[in-house]
Design a protein around this motif. Structure first.
Motif, PDB file in Angstrom:
ATOM      1  N   ARG A 257       0.834  -1.216   0.000  1.00 20.48           N
ATOM      2  CA  ARG A 257       0.000   0.000   0.000  1.00 20.48           C
ATOM      3  C   ARG A 257       0.860   1.254   0.000  1.00 20.48           C
ATOM      4  N   SER A 258       1.956   1.218   0.734  1.00 22.15           N
ATOM      5  CA  SER A 258       2.869   2.368   0.760  1.00 22.15           C
ATOM      6  C   SER A 258       3.487   2.594  -0.620  1.00 22.15           C
ATOM      7  N   LEU A 259       3.909   1.507  -1.274  1.00 23.30           N
ATOM      8  CA  LEU A 259       4.507   1.638  -2.607  1.00 23.30           C
ATOM      9  C   LEU A 259       3.471   2.101  -3.638  1.00 23.30           C
ATOM     10  N   GLU A 260       2.224   1.661  -3.475  1.00 27.80           N
ATOM     11  CA  GLU A 260       1.175   2.070  -4.413  1.00 27.80           C
ATOM     12  C   GLU A 260       0.905   3.569  -4.300  1.00 27.80           C
ATOM     13  N   ARG A 261       0.878   4.080  -3.061  1.00 22.46           N
ATOM     14  CA  ARG A 261       0.652   5.526  -2.879  1.00 22.46           C
ATOM     15  C   ARG A 261       1.769   6.347  -3.518  1.00 22.46           C
ATOM     16  N   ARG A 262       2.966   5.814  -3.558  1.00 22.39           N
ATOM     17  CA  ARG A 262       4.103   6.537  -4.148  1.00 22.39           C
ATOM     18  C   ARG A 262       4.202   6.314  -5.654  1.00 22.39           C
ATOM     19  N   GLY A 263       3.301   5.507  -6.203  1.00 19.72           N
ATOM     20  CA  GLY A 263       3.283   5.289  -7.645  1.00 19.72           C
ATOM     21  C   GLY A 263       4.331   4.321  -8.143  1.00 19.72           C
ATOM     22  N   PHE A 264       4.872   3.477  -7.231  1.00 20.21           N
ATOM     23  CA  PHE A 264       5.939   2.560  -7.621  1.00 20.21           C
ATOM     24  C   PHE A 264       5.396   1.214  -8.114  1.00 20.21           C
ATOM     25  N   VAL A 265       4.178   0.842  -7.730  1.00 16.95           N
ATOM     26  CA  VAL A 265       3.616  -0.455  -8.134  1.00 16.95           C
ATOM     27  C   VAL A 265       2.187  -0.232  -8.621  1.00 16.95           C
ATOM     28  N   VAL A 266       1.713  -1.167  -9.414  1.00 18.62           N
ATOM     29  CA  VAL A 266       0.343  -1.122  -9.924  1.00 18.62           C
ATOM     30  C   VAL A 266      -0.216  -2.541  -9.895  1.00 18.62           C
ATOM     31  N   ALA A 267      -1.517  -2.638  -9.607  1.00 18.57           N
ATOM     32  CA  ALA A 267      -2.169  -3.948  -9.516  1.00 18.57           C
ATOM     33  C   ALA A 267      -3.004  -4.214 -10.754  1.00 18.57           C
ATOM     34  N   GLU A 268      -3.097  -5.486 -11.121  1.00 19.88           N
ATOM     35  CA  GLU A 268      -3.952  -5.905 -12.229  1.00 19.88           C
ATOM     36  C   GLU A 268      -4.668  -7.190 -11.822  1.00 19.88           C
ATOM     37  N   GLN A 269      -5.978  -7.239 -12.136  1.00 22.62           N
ATOM     38  CA  GLN A 269      -6.738  -8.455 -11.898  1.00 22.62           C
ATOM     39  C   GLN A 269      -6.500  -9.412 -13.070  1.00 22.62           C
ATOM     40  N   VAL A 270      -5.974 -10.580 -12.767  1.00 21.37           N
ATOM     41  CA  VAL A 270      -5.655 -11.563 -13.799  1.00 21.37           C
ATOM     42  C   VAL A 270      -6.572 -12.764 -13.629  1.00 21.37           C
ATOM     43  N   ALA A 271      -7.127 -13.224 -14.731  1.00 24.71           N
ATOM     44  CA  ALA A 271      -8.051 -14.353 -14.694  1.00 24.71           C
ATOM     45  C   ALA A 271      -7.388 -15.581 -15.290  1.00 24.71           C
ATOM     46  N   ALA A 272      -7.763 -16.729 -14.737  1.00 28.40           N
ATOM     47  CA  ALA A 272      -7.312 -18.014 -15.276  1.00 28.40           C
ATOM     48  C   ALA A 272      -8.428 -19.015 -15.078  1.00 28.40           C
ATOM     49  N   ALA A 273      -8.418 -20.033 -15.907  1.00 32.35           N
ATOM     50  CA  ALA A 273      -9.423 -21.085 -15.724  1.00 32.35           C
ATOM     51  C   ALA A 273      -9.225 -21.740 -14.364  1.00 32.35           C
ATOM     52  N   ARG A 274     -10.329 -21.959 -13.649  1.00 33.88           N
ATOM     53  CA  ARG A 274     -10.231 -22.577 -12.330  1.00 33.88           C
ATOM     54  C   ARG A 274      -9.787 -24.028 -12.464  1.00 33.88           C
ATOM     55  N   ASP A 275      -8.849 -24.414 -11.611  1.00 27.28           N
ATOM     56  CA  ASP A 275      -8.305 -25.781 -11.649  1.00 27.28           C
ATOM     57  C   ASP A 275      -9.363 -26.752 -11.139  1.00 27.28           C
ATOM     58  N   PRO A 276      -9.835 -27.672 -11.979  1.00 24.93           N
ATOM     59  CA  PRO A 276     -10.855 -28.622 -11.510  1.00 24.93           C
ATOM     60  C   PRO A 276     -10.345 -29.536 -10.406  1.00 24.93           C
ATOM     61  N   LEU A 277      -9.021 -29.671 -10.274  1.00 22.81           N
ATOM     62  CA  LEU A 277      -8.468 -30.547  -9.245  1.00 22.81           C
ATOM     63  C   LEU A 277      -8.528 -29.904  -7.866  1.00 22.81           C
ATOM     64  N   ARG A 278      -8.994 -28.658  -7.773  1.00 18.13           N
ATOM     65  CA  ARG A 278      -9.081 -27.987  -6.485  1.00 18.13           C
ATOM     66  C   ARG A 278     -10.386 -28.301  -5.764  1.00 18.13           C
ATOM     67  N   ALA A 279     -11.223 -29.140  -6.332  1.00 13.64           N
ATOM     68  CA  ALA A 279     -12.462 -29.540  -5.659  1.00 13.64           C
ATOM     69  C   ALA A 279     -12.113 -30.257  -4.360  1.00 13.64           C
ATOM     70  N   PRO A 280     -12.987 -30.198  -3.327  1.00 15.88           N
ATOM     71  CA  PRO A 280     -12.693 -30.875  -2.058  1.00 15.88           C
ATOM     72  C   PRO A 280     -12.575 -32.384  -2.242  1.00 15.88           C
TER      73      PRO A 280
END
Length: 807
Positions: free
Chosen positions: A168-191
């Protein structure tokens, strides 16, 4: 260019903006994207999943960004469902993108992650800090890692204890930026309990970890499919080993179908004369192959479900599909269990208690045609059933069918429209039909079917009103339970019979106040008092969820004379434990049914006789068929009559009639005791008499005199703002649009909403009544254009068409 290949697509995104967005299609997607497909597209700094509504070659006037990828191999919405989405967007004045998002329970298909990367200034800072900073400095360590490659927020949180604060500190100073990245959900992650594992037939691999070799050896000695959860007791680390072997192709993992409690299989009951007459009319409608709407008005316990089952059997014999809607999650498993017993392997369930992955699995079963009978709650009306022949809406009067967020659609009305467009029949069932539905039947829009008596000649329950004013005069004490209800409870316990106690308010005490100055503890975000929840030792806002500890002193005058007023279901439960210590008491409300399957667990326990008394709010009042319940008690039956809403009497009548119908559904006649301080109010008096016809006539005369639905089309328009003066200014400017008053419209307001401040927003209200739907729709579109022209915020205007509540 190949046939069916397009350069651009228009995408509806789930944002509060009523317009599609045009994206260029890369070469790899031009022949694959079609209307109804889901695509992942950039939108500002984010990436969003949207639905393609049009494909074309017309270049837009401005520069376009490229679509990132196609989410599904085939379109998830066909032309029929896309048309239904457009109708909902137009009728309910909602952005199409938000409508389409609500139609698709496929959030489980895409896994989102926040990925942090360095900006150009961040790279410069990283080089400088690496030279100047001390070793171990968290800022330097984060920048050094991000200089190598972008990293997920989850990875950084695991790597550094203070990563969130540092980022959060780095974001306020403009040093980092966030991006939402999507991927297909891994079917092996089922319980593990929902995965089955078996050898895939691949040749043995030499380099395997110890746990993987042990699992492979076990499966070779015990061929076949095994539940992964069961293997964890036999093979150490079986779950991670199986998932690793599946990625290497050594074993296969498949998800098991969602487990449902199935009612014991039974032969169809023989229909009585009234049921047979109703079914014969429905069958004729089905045989006609055209749209036909039926209203099945049957008293509680009259066998409406058996009529539904017979109608669905008739549809299936025609090779068509059926859709059943129920109002509450609590009713879905019980109803689905009956249908699974009658139609094995052909039933799918859609409701919000399932995980995202489970909902996606059921949705795809329906779409593939594997399930031809669908049971669901409100959003189930969008199920992608093939060759739809019948939609059944059980408890059609219930307010749960109305969506409270955008898009504010009514599931029952959408069901009627969908059936009309599909040339199917729609069957609306209720013991207390809404005034609008009964009026539609009387005006010829629907065919009225009636079941006037209970099955097997069972008597209706005996209902008695208890005047709590007189009770106080005779006992000189303020009691939760009247003497008659207390005695009836004791008798039922002695006879090993069950009781339902209804109080339609959750919590322990309604509010907390100071005896010295009268100050009440209110929510910091809303203009409502906080409700005391004793089990959690907190005060809670039932609108926004704000919570705080109960004060030890008055926040205004510092007096320590704090007292708790009012009654809730939690307090009723406590008093039952106190008065009947040997009784087994359960409570069912939104506080106890917190987990995904808690509804089902509590209700099944009550059905099996694990509890003697069930206390709850309105969710226990409808649809439950428990033969051993012989007593129903209602606390504060008139509670809903004080709400400033024209539907208050109707809701009270429906709730009391429905809960009374839970008693006496077995061999022992039922008794209903209704405690009230307004025994002469027509809603309570006629509910006790179980006289729907008399209530309908009286309430209809009231609606006709004041031009309320069904004698007008109505919309509630809310203007909202975080600052009171801004909200007031916007509502004043909007009022000028209705000056002078338009023809064929009645406009009430602007006025403060009954809850004037909600979730930190001040609210002003217009109530618009119109003589025709067309006139109302035209004016609502003018209101939306007015808000856009004056550049109101995206959430400043809220339009609720056909509102069920004015709160």
């Amino acid at each position: 260019m190949p046939e069916g290949s397009y350069l651009y697509c228009d995408v509806s995104l789930p944002v509060p903006m009523d317009q599609p967005f045009t994206y260029a299609l890369p070469e790899t997607l031009r022949h694959r994207v079609r209307p109804g497909s889901r695509v992942l597209v950039p939108f500002g700094p984010r990436r969003l999943t949207g639905v393609v509504v049009n494909c074309h070659d017309q270049p837009p006037a401005m520069a376009t960004r490229e679509a990132s990828r196609l989410v599904d191999a085939e379109p998830v919405l066909d032309a029929e469902l896309l048309a239904l989405g457009r109708w909902i967007a137009g009728y309910y004045c909602a952005p199409l993108g938000e409508v389409l998002r609500g139609m698709l329970p496929l959030a489980g298909d895409v896994r989102w992650a926040k990925v942090w990367s360095l900006t150009d200034s961040g790279r410069d800072a990283a080089r400088q800090l690496v030279l100047d900073s001390e070793p171990g400095d968290p800022v330097t360590e984060v920048l050094r890692l991000l200089e190598r490659r972008p990293l997920t927020a989850a990875y950084l949180a695991r790597a550094f204890p203070l990563a969130d604060k540092t980022i959060r500190s780095l974001e306020r100073r403009g040093f980092v930026v966030a991006e939402q990245v999507a991927a297909a959900r891994d079917p092996l992650r089922a319980p593990a309990e929902r995965l089955r594992v078996e050898l895939a037939g691949a040749p043995r691999r030499a380099k395997l970890k110890k746990a993987e070799r042990e699992l492979q050896a076990f499966l070779e000695l015990h061929p076949g499919s095994h539940n992964l959860k069961d293997l964890e007791n036999l093979v150490r680390n079986a779950s991670p080993a199986a998932r690793a072997l599946a990625r290497k192709g050594v074993v296969s993992l498949e998800a098991e179908p969602i487990a449902l409690r199935v009612s014991p299989a039974s032969t169809p009951r023989r229909l009585n004369t009234a049921q047979q007459g109703a079914f014969d009319q429905i069958r004729r409608g089905l045989d006609g192959g055209r749209f036909h709407a039926f209203l099945l008005h049957g008293v509680t316990g009259s066998g409406k479900t058996e009529v539904y089952l017979n109608a669905i059997e008739a549809v299936l014999r025609q090779g068509r599909s059926a859709l059943l809607l129920v109002p509450e999650i609590a009713l879905t498993p019980a109803m689905a269990g009956q249908f699974l017993a009658r139609f094995p392997d052909r039933v799918a369930i859609l409701h919000s208690a399932f995980t995202d992955v489970e909902r996606s699995e059921e949705w795809r079963r329906i779409r593939s045609g594997a399930a031809s009978v669908v049971v669901g709650t409100r959003s189930g009306v969008f199920a992608p059933v093939r060759n739809l022949g019948l939609i059944v809406v059980d408890e059609e009067h219930d307010g749960s069918y109305k969506q409270e967020e955008t898009p504010r659609y009514h599931g029952r009305d959408v069901a009627v429209v969908r059936a009309h467009d599909a040339g199917a029949c729609v069957l609306l069932g209720s013991a207390t039909p809404s005034l609008e539905s009964r009026y539609n039947a009387e005006s010829g829009k629907y065919t009225l079917l009636e079941l006037p008596a209970r099955i097997e000649k069972r008597p209706m329950p005996t209902v008695e009103l208890i005047d709590m004013r007189q009770e106080f005069l005779e006992t000189r004490r303020q009691a939760t339970f009247s003497r008659k209800l207390t005695a009836a409870l004791a008798e039922r316990l002695a006879n090993h019979e069950q009781t339902i106690i209804l109080l339609n308010r959750r919590g322990f005490s309604s509010f907390v106040a100071c005896r010295a100055c009268g100050e009440r503890v209110e929510c910091v975000n809303c203009s409502v008092t906080l409700t005391f929840h004793k089990r959690d030792r907190r005060l809670l806002c039932h609108y926004c969820g704000y919570a705080q500890k109960p004060p030890s002193a008055c926040p205004k005058c510092s007096s320590d004379h704090i007292y708790f007023l009012g009654l809730g279901s939690e307090r009723v439960e406590e008093e039952l434990h106190r008065d009947f210590p040997a009784a087994r008491v359960a409570r069912l409300d939104r506080d106890t049914a917190t987990g995904g399957r808690r509804f089902e667990t509590i209700l099944n326990g009550f059905r099996k006789g694990d509890y003697d008394i069930l206390v709850g709010t309105q969710m226990i009042a409808k649809g439950h068929d428990i033969p051993n319940v012989t007593l129903v008690g209602v606390i504060s039956a008139d509670m809903g009559l004080g709400v400033p809403d024209f539907r208050a009497a109707e809701r009270t009548f429906q709730l009391l009639t429905q809960v009374a119908g839970r008693a006496g559904r077995g061999s022992v006649p039922g008794i209903v005791l209704i405690q009230t301080i307004q025994p002469d109010h027509y809603a309570i008096r006629l509910a006790a008499a179980q006289d729907y016809a008399a209530f309908y006539e009286k309430e209809l005369a009231f609606r006709r005199a004041l031009h309320y639905p069904p004698f007008s089309a109505m919309a509630n328009v809310l203007v909202r703002g975080e600052k009171k003066e801004v909200a007031l200014g916007m509502s004043t400017s909007l009022a000028r649009l209705f000056t002078p008053p338009p023809d064929k419209l009645r406009v009430l307001g602007p006025a403060e909403a009954p809850v004037a401040r909600l979730r930190n927003e001040y609210r002003y209200q217009f109530l618009i009544k119109a003589a025709s739907r067309r006139a109302l729709s035209e004016w609502l579109q003018r209101v939306r254009r007015f808000a856009q022209e004056h550049k109101w915020g995206a959430t400043a205007l809220m339009i609720d068409v056909d509102p069920l509540t004015l709160m």
